[in-house]
Structures are given as C-alpha cells and as structure tokens.
Design a protein around this motif. Structure first.
Motif, PDB file in Angstrom:
ATOM      1  N   VAL A  40      12.635  35.576   5.520  1.00 16.73           N
ATOM      2  CA  VAL A  40      11.396  36.647   5.391  1.00 16.73           C
ATOM      3  C   VAL A  40      10.065  35.591   5.212  1.00 16.73           C
ATOM      4  CG1 VAL A  40      10.472  38.572   3.928  1.00 16.73           C
ATOM      5  CG2 VAL A  40      12.585  38.793   4.778  1.00 16.73           C
ATOM      6  N   HIS A  41      10.175  34.929   4.595  1.00 16.33           N
ATOM      7  CA  HIS A  41       9.012  33.638   4.305  1.00 16.33           C
ATOM      8  C   HIS A  41       9.418  32.366   4.982  1.00 16.33           C
ATOM      9  CE1 HIS A  41       8.958  36.222  -0.082  1.00 16.33           C
ATOM     10  NE2 HIS A  41       9.928  35.848   0.154  1.00 16.33           N
ATOM     11  N   GLU A  42      10.005  32.544   6.595  1.00 20.85           N
ATOM     12  CA  GLU A  42      10.065  31.639   6.832  1.00 20.85           C
ATOM     13  C   GLU A  42       8.774  31.160   8.336  1.00 20.85           C
ATOM     14  OE1 GLU A  42      14.183  29.489   8.034  1.00 20.85           O
ATOM     15  OE2 GLU A  42      15.079  30.627   6.046  1.00 20.85           O
ATOM     16  N   PRO A  43       8.801  30.050   8.843  1.00 24.63           N
ATOM     17  CA  PRO A  43       7.869  30.152  10.082  1.00 24.63           C
ATOM     18  C   PRO A  43       9.177  30.266  11.296  1.00 24.63           C
ATOM     19  CG  PRO A  43       7.721  28.946   8.892  1.00 24.63           C
ATOM     20  CD  PRO A  43       8.259  28.816   8.380  1.00 24.63           C
ATOM     21  N   ILE A  44       9.089  30.966  12.324  1.00 25.11           N
ATOM     22  CA  ILE A  44      10.671  31.116  12.567  1.00 25.11           C
ATOM     23  C   ILE A  44      10.118  31.309  14.142  1.00 25.11           C
ATOM     24  CG2 ILE A  44      12.467  32.053  13.736  1.00 25.11           C
ATOM     25  CD1 ILE A  44      13.369  33.327  11.593  1.00 25.11           C
ATOM     26  N   GLY A  45       9.351  30.221  15.548  1.00 24.02           N
ATOM     27  CA  GLY A  45       9.369  30.260  16.581  1.00 24.02           C
ATOM     28  C   GLY A  45       9.877  30.910  17.850  1.00 24.02           C
ATOM     29  N   GLU A  46      11.243  30.255  17.276  1.00 24.56           N
ATOM     30  CA  GLU A  46      12.457  30.821  18.358  1.00 24.56           C
ATOM     31  C   GLU A  46      14.079  31.233  17.974  1.00 24.56           C
ATOM     32  OE1 GLU A  46      11.339  28.430  22.684  1.00 24.56           O
ATOM     33  OE2 GLU A  46      12.990  28.128  21.238  1.00 24.56           O
ATOM     34  N   ALA A  47      14.102  32.191  17.936  1.00 28.98           N
ATOM     35  CA  ALA A  47      15.974  32.853  17.802  1.00 28.98           C
ATOM     36  C   ALA A  47      16.429  32.434  18.285  1.00 28.98           C
ATOM     37  CB  ALA A  47      15.926  33.634  16.675  1.00 28.98           C
ATOM     38  N   TRP A  48      17.680  31.357  18.557  1.00 28.61           N
ATOM     39  CA  TRP A  48      18.513  31.930  19.880  1.00 28.61           C
ATOM     40  C   TRP A  48      19.290  32.741  20.209  1.00 28.61           C
ATOM     41  CZ3 TRP A  48      19.440  27.021  23.446  1.00 28.61           C
ATOM     42  CH2 TRP A  48      17.389  26.555  23.583  1.00 28.61           C
ATOM     43  N   GLU A  49      20.092  33.539  20.291  1.00 26.87           N
ATOM     44  CA  GLU A  49      20.937  34.872  19.722  1.00 26.87           C
ATOM     45  C   GLU A  49      22.144  34.600  20.376  1.00 26.87           C
ATOM     46  OE1 GLU A  49      18.991  37.628  17.397  1.00 26.87           O
ATOM     47  OE2 GLU A  49      18.454  35.207  16.752  1.00 26.87           O
ATOM     48  N   VAL A  50      21.639  34.385  21.420  1.00 23.29           N
ATOM     49  CA  VAL A  50      22.864  33.980  22.809  1.00 23.29           C
ATOM     50  C   VAL A  50      22.895  33.379  23.527  1.00 23.29           C
ATOM     51  CG1 VAL A  50      24.998  35.082  23.847  1.00 23.29           C
ATOM     52  CG2 VAL A  50      23.756  36.523  22.626  1.00 23.29           C
ATOM     53  N   SER A  51      23.691  32.150  23.215  1.00 24.75           N
ATOM     54  CA  SER A  51      22.925  30.803  23.988  1.00 24.75           C
ATOM     55  C   SER A  51      24.503  29.819  24.428  1.00 24.75           C
ATOM     56  CB  SER A  51      22.330  29.686  22.937  1.00 24.75           C
ATOM     57  OG  SER A  51      22.371  28.044  23.354  1.00 24.75           O
ATOM     58  N   CYS A  52      24.623  29.237  25.224  1.00 24.44           N
ATOM     59  CA  CYS A  52      25.682  28.429  25.670  1.00 24.44           C
ATOM     60  C   CYS A  52      25.285  27.110  26.369  1.00 24.44           C
ATOM     61  CB  CYS A  52      26.799  29.020  27.038  1.00 24.44           C
ATOM     62  SG  CYS A  52      27.931  30.362  26.759  1.00 24.44           S
ATOM     63  N   ASP A  53      23.963  26.820  25.441  1.00 20.52           N
ATOM     64  CA  ASP A  53      23.179  25.286  25.997  1.00 20.52           C
ATOM     65  C   ASP A  53      24.481  24.218  24.822  1.00 20.52           C
ATOM     66  OD1 ASP A  53      21.461  23.237  25.210  1.00 20.52           O
ATOM     67  OD2 ASP A  53      20.140  24.604  26.702  1.00 20.52           O
TER      68      ASP A  53
END
Length: 364
Positions: A40-53
């Motif tokens: 809640v208090h974190e800056p988050i630009g991208e949350a990679w929800e599903v990734s095979c990178d």
C-alpha cells in the motif's frame, strides 16, 4: 506436482525503481493490499503478473519452480497437445499491471525482424485494458498534427518539448487499445492498466524510448534535474519505424480502439470479450456472490489475474484454489474442465492464446 488444478503465481514480481522511476502508488492499495499489506505504501510501476521472461519469470507458489521451467518440463499437460503441435513448447503471453505518477517515456516497439534487435530480443505487440482512471487521466497515442520525420527528429535531437505534437487521449475504465509495433505511445499518470503482451519464448521484448519529458535521474531512479542523467534514448531506431505524418489525431486513435462484446451466459455472471489479436484474447469475468459455473479452454491454456473479491477454482481431479484480488494464476490444460465458485462479488481477467476456445457453462 498435480497439474490438474490451477496454479497461483508470485504476486510480488515488481520491477525496481531503477527501471520504473515513474512508478505510481495505486497498484498496492487497489489490487495488492489484501495479500501484500506493505505494498500500500510502495511505489510500483510494473507488477509482472504472468511471465515466462527468462530474466523475470513468475514463480509457481508452493513449488521451487518457475512457470517457464514447469512448461518446459510438462508442455502438453500445461499447454495442451494441440497447442504444442501447432506452436511448440512456449507460452508467449506476458501480463503486467502498470501505474505511473509521471508519464512514461514516449516509446515504440519494433517488429520481430527489426535489424537493430539483438539475438535475445524480439518485438513486443501489446494491449491496454484500462482498469482504473483518475479524473482527467489519459494516454498518449500518435501525434496531434502531421509532422515530418525530419522536423520531429530535430525536436528530439534538441530535446524540445514534444507535448504540443503528442495526441492525448482521455480514457475511462473498460477502454481497450491494441498497441502494435510502430505505434508511438505513452501512459499518463493516474491510470492502472492491465497490459498483455506477446513476447517470443525465451526472449525479451524491446522498447525504443525516444522522448523522456526532459527528465534526469540519480542512480536510484529518483528525479534529479540538477545532477541526474537522462535515460538512454533510441531516436534513430524509433524514427525509422514511426510515421508521424500518418499517425495523427482521433482518426488514428480509432484504429487502435477495440470494443468488448458483453454477454450474460448465466445469472450472476457477466463476460466481456475483447477481439482476439494475432497472439491472444482478453476476457473479463464479473461474478456476483455465490455464482458457480464450469470453465473449459479447448486447444490451449489460461492465464489469470484476479482483480477483486474471492473465488475458488477447482479442476475436476485437483484441489481447490482460492484466488483473491491481486493474485495471478495459470490454468493448465490438464486442469480443465474447471469449476469456479464466487464467494463474494469478484472480478478477474483471463488471457488465452489465439486459437484456444473458452467455454463457460452452468453447473449441471
């Protein structure tokens, strides 16, 4: 490992601020607070929800394996025999949540055969589904007036203010856009987007950043206009693939918009199906409390991002999995048909590969 049940994936795959210095503060409180209170208090630009990178893969919760590794070990059970026969052992769907406090850099993605790509890089066709929009929030898509490539190049080389020639598009929740290779784009502040992408299996998608709003950053990704440095730009690469005389105004934006087909296959379930592109299809499910139904994905698999509420997914031969808002998942082909039961008002997004068929049926 039981592949006859849906799998939860790591919900905290957040990119570091050095990669997303524009990060916002909405993903935590809107989508992750119930499972990751500190977010809640974190800056988050991208949350990679599903990734095979390979550099940033999703982990399968409860197992010491990444999603990438599990697909490579059990391809037909995970993806389906039909999918493997036609496409090989790969899952090319990447799904992110995006939020910015400052506009993202103005950028463009190349085609897979772009001569400037390295062997481990590929193009990155993507889509944007607007989940949340603050008043006045919007996107930048194309240009507000025709401008020659030469004039645009001079503006970029001089680091002139590009805002007078960028096309701003106000948006609302539910708006959907296809961002194909060659489309100049940027995300404004005050939005949360679900961003599915197609990334070639085992490679990383490439972005050509060609204007960054004149910003400068320190080594920790914080804005420092006095002593900081600008991020690398790819002006020549971008100018070669964008078309600033043609990608103009609402006429251009309308070619990127897609409309959902809304259906109610049974009481308590609303389904919004967006048109498939060449790689995947996005389907949003809105569930009322206590609704139950059967899900089957033929000739493929499912990727899942839970947005709100609580619902249980259970393969016919597996254990039930409860998903709450902010939890991503993968639905193996072997887990279907799958029963879904909403415990309260719930919302999720499914992304399935092109060629797969989603069928939703009432329980008998």
């Amino acid at each position: 490992m039981n592949l006859s049940q849906p799998m939860k994936l790591s919900p905290d795959l957040f990119t570091p601020l050095t990669r997303t210095p524009w990060a916002g503060h909405l993903i935590g409180p809107l989508y992750k607070k119930d499972i990751l209170p500190a977010s809640v208090h974190e800056p988050i630009g991208e949350a990679w929800e599903v990734s095979c990178d390979p550099d940033f893969p999703s982990q399968v919760l409860g197992h010491d394996l990444s999603l990438l590794e599990l697909i490579q070990q059990k391809p037909e059970a995970m993806l389906s025999p039909e999918y493997v026969q036609e496409h090989g052992v790969n899952c090319e769907i990447l799904i992110k949540l995006l939020n910015a406090d400052d506009p993202l850099s103005v950028q463009v993605h190349p085609e897979d055969d772009d001569p400037n790509l390295k062997p481990e890089e590929c193009g990155k066709p993507e889509s944007w589904l607007v989940l949340h929009a603050e008043p006045g929030a919007g996107l930048y898509l194309g240009f507000s007036r025709p401008i020659s490539t030469q004039d645009l190049g001079r503006m970029l080389e001089n680091d002139d203010d590009l805002r007078p020639v960028l096309q701003f598009v106000a948006v609302k929740p539910g708006d959907y856009f296809e961002i194909e290779p060659g489309v100049p784009h940027a995300i404004g502040p005050g939005l949360v987007l679900l961003e599915p992408q197609r990334i070639l299996f085992g490679k990383s998608g490439k972005t050509y950043r060609f204007w960054d709003w004149g910003r400068r950053y320190d080594g920790h990704g914080r804005v420092d206009l006095k002593h900081g440095k600008g991020r690398p730009l790819h002006i020549a690469e971008a100018l070669r693939i964008i078309k600033p005389m043609e990608q103009v105004g609402e006429a251009f934006v309308s070619t990127l918009r897609r409309q959902a087909i809304t259906e109610k296959p049974l009481d308590g379930l609303q389904v919004l199906t967006y048109p498939a592109n060449d790689y995947y299809q996005v389907i949003r499910l809105e569930m009322k409390p206590q609704v139950s139904f059967l899900v089957e994905i033929q000739k493929g698999f499912g990727t899942l991002v839970s947005l709100a509420g609580r619902f249980i997914c259970q393969g016919l031969h597996g254990q039930p999995q409860r998903f709450v808002g902010g939890e991503p998942g993968f639905i193996p082909h072997q887990a279907m048909p799958m029963i879904v039961r909403a415990e309260d008002a719930s919302s999720c997004v499914l992304v399935i590969p092109k060629g797969a068929e989603l069928r939703l049926k009432p329980l008998q």
